[in-house]
Design an enzyme around this catalytic site. Structure first.
Site, PDB file in Angstrom:
ATOM      1  N   ARG A 266      38.028  40.995  44.604  1.00  0.00           N
ATOM      2  CA  ARG A 266      39.223  40.420  45.222  1.00  0.00           C
ATOM      3  C   ARG A 266      40.281  41.504  45.309  1.00  0.00           C
ATOM      4  O   ARG A 266      40.899  41.865  44.321  1.00  0.00           O
ATOM      5  CB  ARG A 266      39.707  39.220  44.395  1.00  0.00           C
ATOM      6  N   HIS A 270      45.207  36.495  43.330  1.00  0.00           N
ATOM      7  CA  HIS A 270      44.458  35.236  43.285  1.00  0.00           C
ATOM      8  C   HIS A 270      45.005  34.276  44.336  1.00  0.00           C
ATOM      9  O   HIS A 270      44.255  33.679  45.106  1.00  0.00           O
ATOM     10  CB  HIS A 270      44.582  34.628  41.885  1.00  0.00           C
ATOM     11  N   TYR A 279      47.597  42.647  35.481  1.00  0.00           N
ATOM     12  CA  TYR A 279      46.372  42.581  34.686  1.00  0.00           C
ATOM     13  C   TYR A 279      45.256  43.527  35.154  1.00  0.00           C
ATOM     14  O   TYR A 279      44.206  43.583  34.531  1.00  0.00           O
ATOM     15  CB  TYR A 279      45.840  41.140  34.629  1.00  0.00           C
TER      16      TYR A 279
END
Length: 375
Positions: A266, A270, A279
């Site tokens: 990805r 998100h 992160y």
């Protein structure tokens, strides 16, 4: 063990192997097991696959921009996962049925979903975007993993009716930790349901890396449910097409379900409410950008003798046209009447809903909107 023996025993490839036909540089590699499944894919077909991926990436970037401009409430980007979605979508038959999560915009596009149908939910203008029976694709499921149960139920019904149709369930790596997915795998295996479980392992379940969820490749979980599990390079559109065709054909022959783990990444957040810089590292992202599915196929086309300038011009025109259609479709979405929120909640009259409807009408009347129209 011969390839036919391995297929018969459900061990076509070990799940810790990665099926790949186009490498990171776009070089084609032979595969005795999977070359036959894409033998019909000539240069023109590869160009179409490339066009599909470029168009859906443009649609995705347009929708992301529309959210940033306040036109959409939320958007879950798919950038980086084009090959996994386009390759698998191209393997489907018209009478197959898709059950997806909320990120499979490319699948929806390939199933004929219009731009206004694609955006209406994310704009907050409708509870669902399209007629699932007309598109042969269920409304995207927000509840993580629930669509896998729906896919199995549909597949069991298709088998009992004696059809050769199959279903496919799309979900992410995070969904494999949900009970619904594991229950779906149990039912599918027990009843030999003609369903393909297509896991897009994009590396992150929001901010949780896949390594915290599983110490082994996710495809290995299929062993415990008595079905073949296979890993494919999810950034290789040709390999994804081959593997999905193989799995769907198994389902049509009555040989039961298959678990596909498409290893991809990805590239964006998100959703547009997420900040992935919190992160994951820039180095990690840079490494995956070198494996970009579109760049990979473009390199292969150039090396295969395609008129790359003509290809680029055609793709740009198609992407521009799709982007214009997307924005035009957005402006065509009508704001719903406030009272319409109570429609289609239940098939039959329901006193609880009627009470809520009455109270909401009184609330609207406080603003001089007694007829329930748009205030």
């Amino acid at each position: 063990m011969t390839p036919s023996d391995r297929e018969a025993t459900g061990l076509l490839t070990r799940p810790d192997d990665l099926v790949r036909l186009l490498d990171q540089s776009g070089v084609r590699h032979a595969s005795p097991e999977f070359d036959p499944w894409v033998a019909d894919v000539d240069l023109d077909a590869l160009i179409r696959l490339h066009r599909d991926m470029v168009v859906v990436r443009r649609l995705d970037s347009e929708a992301t921009a529309l959210q940033r401009q306040g036109e959409l409430g939320l958007w879950p980007p798919l950038a980086g996962q084009e090959a996994a979605q386009i390759g698998s979508a191209r393997a489907l038959h018209d009478d197959d049925f898709v059950f997806s999560s909320y990120r499979e915009h490319a699948i929806a596009w390939m199933r004929g979903v219009r731009p206004d149908e694609l955006l209406s939910v994310w704009r907050g203008s409708a509870a669902s975007g399209w007629d699932p029976y007309a598109r042969r694709m269920a409304i995207p499921q927000i509840i993580i993993g629930a669509q896998t149960l729906h896919a199995v139920g549909w597949a069991m019904g298709a088998r009992w009716e004696g059809t050769t149709s199959a279903s496919i369930a799309y979900f992410g790596d995070g969904a494999t930790s949900e009970g619904d997915v594991n229950e779906a795998l149990v039912f599918a295996s027990s009843f030999d349901a003609p369903v393909v479980f297509f896991c897009q392992n994009n590396g992150w379940a929001i901010s949780e890396p896949v390594g915290l969820q599983s110490k082994q490749p996710l495809a290995r979980r299929a062993d415990g449910f008595g079905m073949p599990g296979i890993r494919v390079d999810g950034n290789d559109v040709l390999a994804v097409l081959a593997v999905t065709r193989w799995a769907l054909e198994r389902a049509r022959r009555g040989e039961g379900p298959t678990f596909i783990e498409a290893v991809t990444y990805r590239m964006g957040p998100h959703t547009t409410a997420d900040d992935p810089k919190r992160y994951r590292s820039d180095d990690d992202l840079a490494a995956w950008r070198e494996r970009d599915p579109i760049t990979r196929l473009h390199a292969h086309l150039a090396a295969s003798g395609a008129d790359i300038d003509a290809v680029d011009a055609d793709v740009k025109e198609a992407a521009d046209r799709a982007a214009a259609e997307l924005r035009a479709g957005l402006t065509a979405i009508a704001d719903p009447e406030p009272m319409s929120v109570f429609e289609h909640v239940y098939a039959e009259p329901n006193s609880h809903v009627e009470r809520q409807k009455e109270r909401f009408a009184r609330y609207l009347a406080m603003f001089g909107d007694e007829d329930g129209g748009t205030a």
